[in-house]
Scaffold this motif. Structure first.
Motif, PDB file in Angstrom:
ATOM      1  N   UNK A   1      -1.869 108.049  35.473  1.00 53.64           N
ATOM      2  CA  UNK A   1      -0.420 108.619  35.077  1.00 53.64           C
ATOM      3  C   UNK A   1       0.608 107.804  35.442  1.00 53.64           C
ATOM      4  N   UNK A   2       0.373 107.126  36.616  1.00 54.80           N
ATOM      5  CA  UNK A   2       1.682 106.139  37.242  1.00 54.80           C
ATOM      6  C   UNK A   2       1.845 105.037  36.192  1.00 54.80           C
ATOM      7  N   UNK A   3       0.722 104.298  35.510  1.00 56.93           N
ATOM      8  CA  UNK A   3       0.818 103.483  34.796  1.00 56.93           C
ATOM      9  C   UNK A   3       1.869 103.999  33.432  1.00 56.93           C
ATOM     10  N   UNK A   4       1.553 105.039  32.988  1.00 59.19           N
ATOM     11  CA  UNK A   4       2.416 105.395  31.751  1.00 59.19           C
ATOM     12  C   UNK A   4       3.746 105.942  32.369  1.00 59.19           C
ATOM     13  N   UNK A   5       4.053 106.343  33.224  1.00 57.17           N
ATOM     14  CA  UNK A   5       5.229 106.615  34.137  1.00 57.17           C
ATOM     15  C   UNK A   5       6.163 105.331  33.992  1.00 57.17           C
ATOM     16  N   UNK A   6       5.374 104.369  34.549  1.00 53.81           N
ATOM     17  CA  UNK A   6       6.124 103.072  34.815  1.00 53.81           C
ATOM     18  C   UNK A   6       6.671 102.601  33.504  1.00 53.81           C
ATOM     19  N   UNK A   7       5.815 102.748  32.448  1.00 58.03           N
ATOM     20  CA  UNK A   7       6.266 102.561  31.190  1.00 58.03           C
ATOM     21  C   UNK A   7       7.433 103.010  30.663  1.00 58.03           C
ATOM     22  N   UNK A   8       7.493 104.316  30.848  1.00 60.48           N
ATOM     23  CA  UNK A   8       8.576 105.163  30.059  1.00 60.48           C
ATOM     24  C   UNK A   8       9.787 104.877  31.127  1.00 60.48           C
ATOM     25  N   UNK A   9       9.683 104.441  32.561  1.00 55.73           N
ATOM     26  CA  UNK A   9      10.734 104.170  33.276  1.00 55.73           C
ATOM     27  C   UNK A   9      11.394 102.807  32.779  1.00 55.73           C
ATOM     28  N   UNK A  10      10.601 101.910  32.367  1.00 56.41           N
ATOM     29  CA  UNK A  10      11.057 100.550  31.889  1.00 56.41           C
ATOM     30  C   UNK A  10      11.760 100.887  30.687  1.00 56.41           C
ATOM     31  N   UNK A  11      11.384 101.941  29.679  1.00 59.34           N
ATOM     32  CA  UNK A  11      12.282 102.078  28.515  1.00 59.34           C
ATOM     33  C   UNK A  11      13.652 102.431  28.975  1.00 59.34           C
ATOM     34  N   UNK A  12      13.558 103.678  29.845  1.00 62.03           N
ATOM     35  CA  UNK A  12      14.760 104.181  30.560  1.00 62.03           C
ATOM     36  C   UNK A  12      15.815 103.176  31.108  1.00 62.03           C
ATOM     37  N   UNK A  13      15.227 102.138  31.876  1.00 57.20           N
ATOM     38  CA  UNK A  13      16.156 101.012  32.374  1.00 57.20           C
ATOM     39  C   UNK A  13      16.835 100.012  31.186  1.00 57.20           C
ATOM     40  N   UNK A  14      15.900  99.965  30.065  1.00 53.57           N
ATOM     41  CA  UNK A  14      16.595  99.135  29.026  1.00 53.57           C
ATOM     42  C   UNK A  14      17.749  99.953  28.376  1.00 53.57           C
ATOM     43  N   UNK A  15      17.440 101.266  28.099  1.00 53.18           N
ATOM     44  CA  UNK A  15      18.502 101.977  27.733  1.00 53.18           C
ATOM     45  C   UNK A  15      19.846 102.149  28.649  1.00 53.18           C
TER      46      UNK A  15
END
Length: 64
Positions: A1-15
């Motif tokens: 779960x943490x891995x997928x959350x980190x992926x989503x967080x990366x997209x939010x940082x880009x935005x």
């Protein structure tokens, strides 16, 4: 779960980085000389988080 959350967080940082560059806003109005490097740095950090998350997802799939 943490891995997928980190992926989503990366997209939010880009935005967030794109928002800083386009609107010149990061909790307060910032000058363009500050907005562009700050936005670029936030985008690079988002890309780094996505890269790291993808590596962890691939490594966990290899272990199974």
């Amino acid at each position: 779960m943490f891995k997928w959350l980190s992926l989503v967080t990366g997209f939010f940082y880009i935005v967030l980085g794109i928002v800083v560059i386009v609107y010149k806003f990061f909790f307060t109005i910032v000058e363009p000389a500050v907005a562009y490097p700050l936005g670029a740095l936030i985008i690079l950090y988002g890309l780094f988080r996505i890269y790291r998350a993808i590596l962890k997802i691939k490594n966990s799939n290899d272990e199974e």
